[in-house]
Design a protein around this motif. Sequence first.
Motif, mmCIF file in Angstrom:
data_model
loop_
_atom_site.group_PDB
_atom_site.id
_atom_site.type_symbol
_atom_site.label_atom_id
_atom_site.label_comp_id
_atom_site.label_asym_id
_atom_site.label_seq_id
_atom_site.Cartn_x
_atom_site.Cartn_y
_atom_site.Cartn_z
ATOM 1 N N LEU A 105 0.828 -1.206 0.000
ATOM 2 C CA LEU A 105 0.000 0.000 0.000
ATOM 3 C C LEU A 105 0.862 1.255 0.000
ATOM 4 O O LEU A 105 0.551 2.237 -0.696
ATOM 5 C CB LEU A 105 -0.914 -0.014 1.224
ATOM 6 C CG LEU A 105 -1.874 1.174 1.370
ATOM 7 C CD1 LEU A 105 -2.819 1.229 0.180
ATOM 8 C CD2 LEU A 105 -2.675 1.065 2.664
ATOM 9 N N ALA A 106 1.965 1.225 0.752
ATOM 10 C CA ALA A 106 2.874 2.374 0.765
ATOM 11 C C ALA A 106 3.529 2.577 -0.596
ATOM 12 O O ALA A 106 3.690 3.710 -1.067
ATOM 13 C CB ALA A 106 3.939 2.183 1.850
ATOM 14 N N VAL A 107 3.897 1.464 -1.252
ATOM 15 C CA VAL A 107 4.487 1.571 -2.597
ATOM 16 C C VAL A 107 3.481 2.168 -3.582
ATOM 17 O O VAL A 107 3.807 3.030 -4.405
ATOM 18 C CB VAL A 107 4.977 0.187 -3.070
ATOM 19 C CG1 VAL A 107 5.371 0.237 -4.536
ATOM 20 C CG2 VAL A 107 6.155 -0.264 -2.226
ATOM 21 N N GLY A 108 2.218 1.700 -3.514
ATOM 22 C CA GLY A 108 1.200 2.257 -4.399
ATOM 23 C C GLY A 108 0.955 3.737 -4.165
ATOM 24 O O GLY A 108 0.839 4.518 -5.120
ATOM 25 N N CYS A 109 0.888 4.135 -2.887
ATOM 26 C CA CYS A 109 0.708 5.562 -2.581
ATOM 27 C C CYS A 109 1.906 6.386 -3.058
ATOM 28 O O CYS A 109 1.743 7.504 -3.556
ATOM 29 C CB CYS A 109 0.499 5.744 -1.084
ATOM 30 S SG CYS A 109 -1.038 5.049 -0.456
#
Length: 288
Positions: A105-109
């Motif tokens: 999720l952090a990578v996507g954000c």
Amino acid sequence: MNAIAAAATTSTGEAVQFWILGIVAVIGAFSTILLKKSVHSALSLAGTMVVLAVFYLANGAYFLGIVQIIVYTGAIMMLFLFVVMLVGVTAADSLKETLKGQRWLAVGCGLGFGILLIGGIGNASLSSFNGLGAANALHGGNVEGLANLIFTKYVFAFEITGALLITATVGAMVLTHRERTERAKTQREMSEERVRGKHLPPLPAPGVYARHNAVDIAGLLPDGTPSDLTVMKTLRDRGQIRDVSQEALADLKALEQRSGERLGREDADAVARGANPASAAENSEAAK
């Protein structure tokens, strides 16, 4: 016409300021995510925020520049820094994920923010920049113009941002909440325990003689053993106490060795042992 041309062009001083401070800001941003110690990362982020405040002031956004220094750098970042120093977060802490999928999720954000940033920079480079002079003069100043935009055109976005911040605050409180392992004592019970002599003076601070000041590190007694009185019972019940007694004793032995080498005691002890081994052994046993 000259004012519009001057606003659209960049002077030599502005270019020098941008390239020097821009490099400092990028180095600080990379240091925030690459440094191992949390304190160093927080200081790097604070430096980057100061550079952003200088950019705001240089572009005529005086209100944003002052808010950046007072609110973000002076209050929020210093609060983060004090919390990190108080808790004692180090590079040896656990990196295990507490929420499944949070890294993806952090990578996507991060990718989404990068796309927005690239799109914004591309739009700014393709279109002309007129500066903030006309916008500030329209409402009588930078603060007045910003207030007019926030409470008229962008009032809905401003309220949504406030709701998100409140939600993040409540979420942080929920995630950090822990159930008590024992019933909280009343003030009367604590007073009775003190009067009866359980522990009348205040408890010693954590990390005494341990060269650490974190709340989860027990203080050391003169013989090097940890003291249970220096840490709270809740941490002891949860098993969240770090034992640094061996590390502190090793540092003390290294300090004594360096002191002996500087004072020349090592040579004197060697001569004494060569002259009278028996007496040297007795002296060493007496010293122990």
